[in-house]
Design a protein around this motif. Structure first.
Motif, PDB file in Angstrom:
ATOM      1  N   TYR A   1      83.518  30.890  50.494  1.00  0.00           N
ATOM      2  CA  TYR A   1      82.759  29.738  50.003  1.00  0.00           C
ATOM      3  C   TYR A   1      81.527  30.150  49.201  1.00  0.00           C
ATOM      4  O   TYR A   1      81.352  29.720  48.063  1.00  0.00           O
ATOM      5  N   TYR A   2      80.668  30.983  49.796  1.00  0.00           N
ATOM      6  CA  TYR A   2      79.397  31.290  49.149  1.00  0.00           C
ATOM      7  C   TYR A   2      79.525  32.288  48.007  1.00  0.00           C
ATOM      8  O   TYR A   2      78.628  32.402  47.172  1.00  0.00           O
ATOM      9  N   SER A   3      80.619  33.005  47.947  1.00  0.00           N
ATOM     10  CA  SER A   3      80.790  33.980  46.867  1.00  0.00           C
ATOM     11  C   SER A   3      81.155  33.314  45.543  1.00  0.00           C
ATOM     12  O   SER A   3      80.959  33.895  44.474  1.00  0.00           O
ATOM     13  N   PHE A   4      81.681  32.103  45.598  1.00  0.00           N
ATOM     14  CA  PHE A   4      82.255  31.466  44.410  1.00  0.00           C
ATOM     15  C   PHE A   4      81.264  31.363  43.254  1.00  0.00           C
ATOM     16  O   PHE A   4      81.576  31.723  42.117  1.00  0.00           O
ATOM     17  N   SER A   5      80.065  30.852  43.538  1.00  0.00           N
ATOM     18  CA  SER A   5      79.108  30.600  42.457  1.00  0.00           C
ATOM     19  C   SER A   5      78.709  31.882  41.727  1.00  0.00           C
ATOM     20  O   SER A   5      78.316  31.842  40.554  1.00  0.00           O
ATOM     21  N   LEU A   6      78.812  33.021  42.397  1.00  0.00           N
ATOM     22  CA  LEU A   6      78.434  34.297  41.783  1.00  0.00           C
ATOM     23  C   LEU A   6      79.552  34.893  40.932  1.00  0.00           C
ATOM     24  O   LEU A   6      79.328  35.860  40.198  1.00  0.00           O
ATOM     25  N   LEU A   7      80.747  34.327  41.033  1.00  0.00           N
ATOM     26  CA  LEU A   7      81.892  34.849  40.290  1.00  0.00           C
ATOM     27  C   LEU A   7      82.173  34.068  39.018  1.00  0.00           C
ATOM     28  O   LEU A   7      82.880  34.548  38.138  1.00  0.00           O
TER      29      LEU A   7
ATOM     30  N   GLY B   1      74.984  30.664  60.060  1.00  0.00           N
ATOM     31  CA  GLY B   1      74.011  30.145  59.101  1.00  0.00           C
ATOM     32  C   GLY B   1      73.461  31.202  58.169  1.00  0.00           C
ATOM     33  O   GLY B   1      72.882  30.884  57.122  1.00  0.00           O
ATOM     34  N   PHE B   2      73.635  32.475  58.526  1.00  0.00           N
ATOM     35  CA  PHE B   2      73.166  33.570  57.673  1.00  0.00           C
ATOM     36  C   PHE B   2      74.217  34.004  56.654  1.00  0.00           C
ATOM     37  O   PHE B   2      74.022  34.996  55.963  1.00  0.00           O
ATOM     38  N   ALA B   3      75.331  33.251  56.560  1.00  0.00           N
ATOM     39  CA  ALA B   3      76.407  33.642  55.634  1.00  0.00           C
ATOM     40  C   ALA B   3      75.917  33.743  54.197  1.00  0.00           C
ATOM     41  O   ALA B   3      76.213  34.717  53.491  1.00  0.00           O
ATOM     42  N   SER B   4      75.168  32.733  53.753  1.00  0.00           N
ATOM     43  CA  SER B   4      74.667  32.781  52.377  1.00  0.00           C
ATOM     44  C   SER B   4      73.619  33.877  52.220  1.00  0.00           C
ATOM     45  O   SER B   4      73.576  34.569  51.190  1.00  0.00           O
TER      46      SER B   4
ATOM     47  N   PRO C   1      73.623  38.073  48.201  1.00  0.00           N
ATOM     48  CA  PRO C   1      73.213  39.363  47.625  1.00  0.00           C
ATOM     49  C   PRO C   1      74.310  40.421  47.683  1.00  0.00           C
ATOM     50  O   PRO C   1      74.424  41.252  46.773  1.00  0.00           O
ATOM     51  N   LEU C   2      75.130  40.401  48.743  1.00  0.00           N
ATOM     52  CA  LEU C   2      76.215  41.382  48.844  1.00  0.00           C
ATOM     53  C   LEU C   2      77.223  41.192  47.720  1.00  0.00           C
ATOM     54  O   LEU C   2      77.624  42.167  47.058  1.00  0.00           O
ATOM     55  N   THR C   3      77.628  39.951  47.475  1.00  0.00           N
ATOM     56  CA  THR C   3      78.583  39.689  46.401  1.00  0.00           C
ATOM     57  C   THR C   3      77.986  40.023  45.043  1.00  0.00           C
ATOM     58  O   THR C   3      78.660  40.580  44.162  1.00  0.00           O
ATOM     59  N   GLN C   4      76.706  39.690  44.874  1.00  0.00           N
ATOM     60  CA  GLN C   4      76.034  40.005  43.619  1.00  0.00           C
ATOM     61  C   GLN C   4      76.019  41.513  43.376  1.00  0.00           C
ATOM     62  O   GLN C   4      76.257  41.989  42.254  1.00  0.00           O
TER      63      GLN C   4
ATOM     64  N   ALA D   1      78.136  46.248  40.653  1.00  0.00           N
ATOM     65  CA  ALA D   1      78.516  47.658  40.804  1.00  0.00           C
ATOM     66  C   ALA D   1      79.953  47.938  40.396  1.00  0.00           C
ATOM     67  O   ALA D   1      80.253  49.002  39.847  1.00  0.00           O
ATOM     68  N   ALA D   2      80.867  46.981  40.668  1.00  0.00           N
ATOM     69  CA  ALA D   2      82.280  47.279  40.449  1.00  0.00           C
ATOM     70  C   ALA D   2      83.031  46.211  39.675  1.00  0.00           C
ATOM     71  O   ALA D   2      84.215  46.387  39.385  1.00  0.00           O
ATOM     72  N   GLY D   3      82.385  45.098  39.349  1.00  0.00           N
ATOM     73  CA  GLY D   3      83.064  44.024  38.636  1.00  0.00           C
ATOM     74  C   GLY D   3      83.577  42.963  39.591  1.00  0.00           C
ATOM     75  O   GLY D   3      83.751  43.206  40.789  1.00  0.00           O
ATOM     76  N   TRP D   4      83.863  41.769  39.048  1.00  0.00           N
ATOM     77  CA  TRP D   4      84.228  40.649  39.919  1.00  0.00           C
ATOM     78  C   TRP D   4      85.580  40.827  40.574  1.00  0.00           C
ATOM     79  O   TRP D   4      85.806  40.379  41.706  1.00  0.00           O
ATOM     80  N   ARG D   5      86.502  41.522  39.905  1.00  0.00           N
ATOM     81  CA  ARG D   5      87.829  41.730  40.508  1.00  0.00           C
ATOM     82  C   ARG D   5      87.734  42.630  41.741  1.00  0.00           C
ATOM     83  O   ARG D   5      88.304  42.316  42.802  1.00  0.00           O
ATOM     84  N   SER D   6      87.022  43.717  41.629  1.00  0.00           N
ATOM     85  CA  SER D   6      86.846  44.618  42.772  1.00  0.00           C
ATOM     86  C   SER D   6      86.047  43.945  43.886  1.00  0.00           C
ATOM     87  O   SER D   6      86.285  44.187  45.075  1.00  0.00           O
ATOM     88  N   ALA D   7      85.110  43.089  43.489  1.00  0.00           N
ATOM     89  CA  ALA D   7      84.335  42.340  44.496  1.00  0.00           C
ATOM     90  C   ALA D   7      85.255  41.454  45.316  1.00  0.00           C
ATOM     91  O   ALA D   7      85.127  41.370  46.551  1.00  0.00           O
ATOM     92  N   LEU D   8      86.196  40.793  44.661  1.00  0.00           N
ATOM     93  CA  LEU D   8      87.136  39.941  45.378  1.00  0.00           C
ATOM     94  C   LEU D   8      88.012  40.754  46.332  1.00  0.00           C
ATOM     95  O   LEU D   8      88.308  40.311  47.445  1.00  0.00           O
ATOM     96  N   VAL D   9      88.427  41.928  45.909  1.00  0.00           N
ATOM     97  CA  VAL D   9      89.232  42.792  46.786  1.00  0.00           C
ATOM     98  C   VAL D   9      88.417  43.212  48.012  1.00  0.00           C
ATOM     99  O   VAL D   9      88.922  43.226  49.140  1.00  0.00           O
ATOM    100  N   ALA D  10      87.152  43.536  47.801  1.00  0.00           N
ATOM    101  CA  ALA D  10      86.285  43.906  48.920  1.00  0.00           C
ATOM    102  C   ALA D  10      86.099  42.735  49.886  1.00  0.00           C
ATOM    103  O   ALA D  10      86.107  42.911  51.115  1.00  0.00           O
TER     104      ALA D  10
END
Length: 415
Positions: free
Chosen positions: A42-48, A160-163, A168-171, A176-185
């Protein structure tokens, strides 16, 4: 309450050494799984969104439409998934949900087709219905009938600490590796963290039945309870309350930044306002957790559903004032933080625990549908009126239905 329901409630209460120290780790583990599930999906979406626009060329409207589709699918899936959990399939449902989430994130990462992204979000919608708060609340209610309130509160406090963790982790991963690698992680997080937790921390979504007859009685009681809920005015008032709340909250959440930009609020004030929402959410849950045994849930619930329209009034009157906007953010975040706990416990308080999963799913259906439609509806109102004031007043009008409906739900409840 039916005789079967009374018998089951008494049986659960008597056998509820459900807060054994040996089981305490399970609640903490499930809370961590919630944090990862919400953060990775959920919270990763806006960063992608922006990286995808830059590399693949998908429009922002199209990617947000995929998200809306996922929310709609989640709404439609809520009832059958809740019913399966009522039948004791909680571990299986949540474990499969984690696998589906991982698979869909990988599918999304490896495609350049927008159609496949929509397919992935259909799968992610199913995974959200199987792994987010509602299914876990059903598992905890059935498994721990004497202590589900404190366990639900603890889960929401940690999750509640998910966001805070995953934005920052997704960002970092995208940079560091691009959005595709971020999704795999992020997919790996579902397989390596959520899947084993759901397999080992959930033995069953129910106390183990001692006889086949007891199991059958429970299934009958759950089915009767679900049908009875549809004939209860309390159920329908709760449905109106939750739908009004979640639709307006979603509308405002996705438009809050452009709303402040339209007012020419300074970037520093805007960022601070947004940053205050998360901590306010967590602090409100922590306060509820600390005073859980000393508060009446119906009284607190009325305060919670009233706090959101109050925050909207503050926003309408705030203008450029930093202090007013910060006060809005604190009220807005606190309302949402406590609403999650209220959503997980009010059904048991005003209705009954039998058939909780199915009843919760029926309540989630209209609110999840509304959450999917609300951001687009708000954008339509903004376009037609050429500004956000009309959106704000619409949010206030609709959200005002929540306290009225909640009050009527309490008045008509079995208590």
């Amino acid at each position: 309450m039916s005789e079967i329901g009374k018998t089951l409630t008494q049986t659960r209460a008597k056998s509820s050494n459900d807060a054994k120290p040996s089981q305490a780790w399970a609640t903490w583990a499930l809370a961590i799984a919630q944090l990862v599930s919400w953060g990775s999906v959920y919270y990763s979406f806006s960063l992608l969104v922006v990286p995808m626009e830059q590399t693949v060329g998908w429009s922002r409207t199209a990617t947000n439409a995929a998200l809306s589709l996922g929310l709609l699918v989640s709404g439609f899936a809520a009832y059958p998934i809740g019913k399966w959990i009522d039948h004791g399939l909680g571990r299986r449902v949540m474990a499969v949900g984690s696998v589906v989430a991982a698979a869909m994130l990988v599918l999304w990462a490896t495609t350049s087709s927008l159609i496949v992204v929509f397919v992935a979000w259909v799968g992610l919608g199913l995974s959200m219905a199987a792994t987010f708060y509602d299914p876990l609340f059903a598992v905890l209610t059935h498994r721990y009938p004497a202590s589900y309130k404190s366990k639900i509160t603890l889960v929401t406090l940690v999750a509640g600490f998910a966001s805070t963790v995953f934005i920052p982790l997704t960002q970092f991963l995208v940079g560091a590796a691009g959005w595709r690698s971020a999704l795999v992680a992020l997919a790996a997080g579902n397989l390596l963290v959520c899947l084993p937790i759901h397999l080992f921390a959930i033995r069953s979504s129910r106390l183990d039945p001692t006889t086949h007859e007891t199991h059958q009685e429970r299934k009958v009681a759950d089915a009767l309870a679900s049908r009875r809920a549809l004939r209860s005015p309390t159920f329908w008032f709760l449905a109106i309350c939750l739908t009004a709340y979640y639709s307006t909250f979603a509308a405002l959440t996705f438009h809050l930044v452009p709303l402040m930009q339209e007012r020419a609020v300074s970037n520093a004030v805007l960022v601070t306002t947004m940053a205050l929402i998360g901590p306010a959410q967590v602090v409100a849950r922590a306060v509820w957790f600390a005073f859980d045994r000393h508060v009446n849930i119906s009284t607190v619930g009325f305060v919670v559903v009233t706090l959101f329209p109050v925050s909207t009034v503050i926003l309408i009157c705030a203008g450029h004032s930093a202090y007013s906007l910060w006060l809005f953010a604190l009220c807005y975040g606190a309302a949402n933080g406590m609403m999650t706990i209220l959503r997980g416990t009010i059904i048991q308080e005003l209705l009954w625990t039998e058939g909780y999963g199915a009843i919760s799913g029926m309540l989630s259906f209209p609110s999840n549908i509304a959450k999917g439609i609300a951001p687009i509806a708000a954008a339509t109102i903004w376009g037609a009126s050429h500004g956000y004031p009309a959106v704000e007043w619409t949010v206030l009008a609709v959200s005002s239905l929540s306290p009225l409906s909640f009050w009527l739900a309490v008045r008509t409840s079995r208590n």
